[in-house]
Enzyme design. Structure first.
Site, PDB file in Angstrom:
ATOM      1  N   LEU A 115       0.866  -1.190   0.000  1.00  0.00           N
ATOM      2  CA  LEU A 115       0.000   0.000   0.000  1.00  0.00           C
ATOM      3  C   LEU A 115       0.891   1.224   0.000  1.00  0.00           C
ATOM      4  O   LEU A 115       1.768   1.330   0.849  1.00  0.00           O
ATOM      5  CB  LEU A 115      -0.785   0.063   1.314  1.00  0.00           C
ATOM      6  N   HIS A 116       0.705   2.121  -0.960  1.00  0.00           N
ATOM      7  CA  HIS A 116       1.471   3.365  -0.879  1.00  0.00           C
ATOM      8  C   HIS A 116       0.773   4.542  -1.537  1.00  0.00           C
ATOM      9  O   HIS A 116       1.261   5.669  -1.462  1.00  0.00           O
ATOM     10  CB  HIS A 116       2.869   3.191  -1.483  1.00  0.00           C
TER      11      HIS A 116
END
Ligand code: UD1
Length: 360
Positions: free
Chosen positions: A208-209
């Site tokens: 996740l970014h």
């Protein structure tokens, strides 16, 4: 065009550029081009940069612009103002940019106003989501490119629909597949799973970014809640991008989710290849899981890589916790059959180099 070998600047700046530029540089080298590697410095940490250069065997950049982090305008303008005099000094015939990061668009704009031709590798991808900075970078870069190297037919169709001339559009295939297929043996032999105490097929991988997923505490909390439920069915590993690691410090991370520092390229491929399931908001990982035949749930409402849905193992599940958990349960019980799009065959960079060097 200069007499003598084709003079090409290859640009890299951020983590997702490195695996795309490496096979293109190699293929251009093989054809005798004069290849110059310029690193913009958008990513600079050991874990975001050096480890990728080592894993991928990329030579040291010939020039380093040191742009660093900042707001979009600050970062983009720093890359532009440092790339412009360098390109003027080096007088390339062609500049090759890849992907959709700020460095891609910054160098594209500078090149478009110079005498050099601009080649965009990974052209034509569209999420149609203008809240993503990457979508703006893609559209702007394609608009000013001379060579548009599309990874898939849907990308080529987007470019045709936007009015690009058919002579500019080259359906080259996916350079990510070139690098992955060339690296999978080394990734498998690297001992990643042993080092982390994991067994193949007994864990899920999360990345996740995206600002839309990690910057808003309520969105991040809802995602973590869903991932916590998934982790009860299948323990999850989350190598965290610096942005995410920062946000996780003030969030409640469920116990079954193991947070790690960012991993390098070979570790990332090894972890994906042996995962039961991958949950991600990354563009590259949607492609890598399709190439590897591993089930992928994309935690976004749209994707610029729809071919991974129609001809791969990817599924869009958005951010709704209930939908994420239901989809994970279904995929764990009944994984999709592996399949790989045409031209994701390990030879995309050769087709690109052949076109640039005038025999493709
Ligand atoms: C960028 C790309 C995104 C890509 C991602 C992969 C843009 C607009 N976004 O997002 O498309 O998927 O890279 O990682 O170009 N940071 C560090 N060390 C580093 C680099 C960044 O700590 O080496 C931190 C800094 O606090 C920085 C933040 O991460 O402000 C964001 O970095 P930036 O390059 O601006 O965007 P990414 O979120 O990495």
């Amino acid at each position: 065009m200069s007499a003598g070998p084709l003079r090409v600047i290859c640009v890299a700046g951020a983590r997702p550029n490195y695996m795309k530029i490496k096979p293109v540089m190699d293929a251009l080298d093989e054809r005798g081009a004069d290849v110059i590697l310029v690193h913009t410095g958008q990513h600079y940490d050991h874990a975001m940069n050096d480890i990728f250069f080592a894993d991928l065997g990329i030579r040291r950049p010939d020039y380093f612009l040191g742009a660093g982090s900042g707001t979009h305008a600050a970062q983009t303008s720093r890359v532009m103002t440092s790339f412009e005099p360098l390109a003027e000094q080096l007088k390339p015939d062609v500049v090759v940019v890849t992907g959709d990061v700020n460095s891609t668009m910054a160098c594209a704009l500078v090149t478009a106003k110079s005498a050099a031709l601009l080649a965009h590798v990974e052209a034509g991808l569209r999420s149609r989501d203008w809240s993503m900075p990457e979508e703006i970078n893609r559209v702007v870069t394609d608009r000013v490119s001379d060579y548009l190297f599309a990874p898939s037919p849907d990308a080529a169709a987007n470019l045709r629909a936007e009015g690009h001339h058919h002579d500019q559009i080259h359906l080259a295939g996916n350079v990510m597949a070139d690098t992955l297929l060339a690296s999978i043996g080394r990734a498998a032999a690297g001992g990643t799973l042993t080092r982390l105490g994991l067994s193949p097929g007994e864990y899920g991988l999360v990345t996740l970014h995206r600002p839309a997923n990690v910057d808003d505490p309520a969105t991040l909390a809802a995602l973590l809640l869903a991932l916590g439920e998934v982790a009860v069915m299948c323990p999850l590993l989350l190598p965290a991008h610096p942005r995410t690691a920062d946000r996780l410090r003030s969030a409640r991370v469920p116990a079954q989710i193991r947070v790690l520092p960012p991993v390098g390229y070979l570790d990332s491929i090894a972890l994906q290849a042996s995962a039961r399931l991958v949950l991600t908001d990354s563009g590259g990982i949607q492609e890598e899981t399709t190439i590897l035949g591993i089930p992928c749930l994309t935690l976004r409402d749209n994707t610029e890589r729809p071919i991974t849905l129609t001809e791969g193992t990817n599924q869009l599940v958005g951010r709704d916790p209930g939908r994420i958990v239901t989809a994970a349960r279904q995929v764990l019980a009944s994984p999709p059959a592996p399949r790989r799009p045409a031209l994701w065959d390990g030879h995309a960079a050769h087709r690109i180099a052949a076109t640039l060097c005038g025999s493709g």
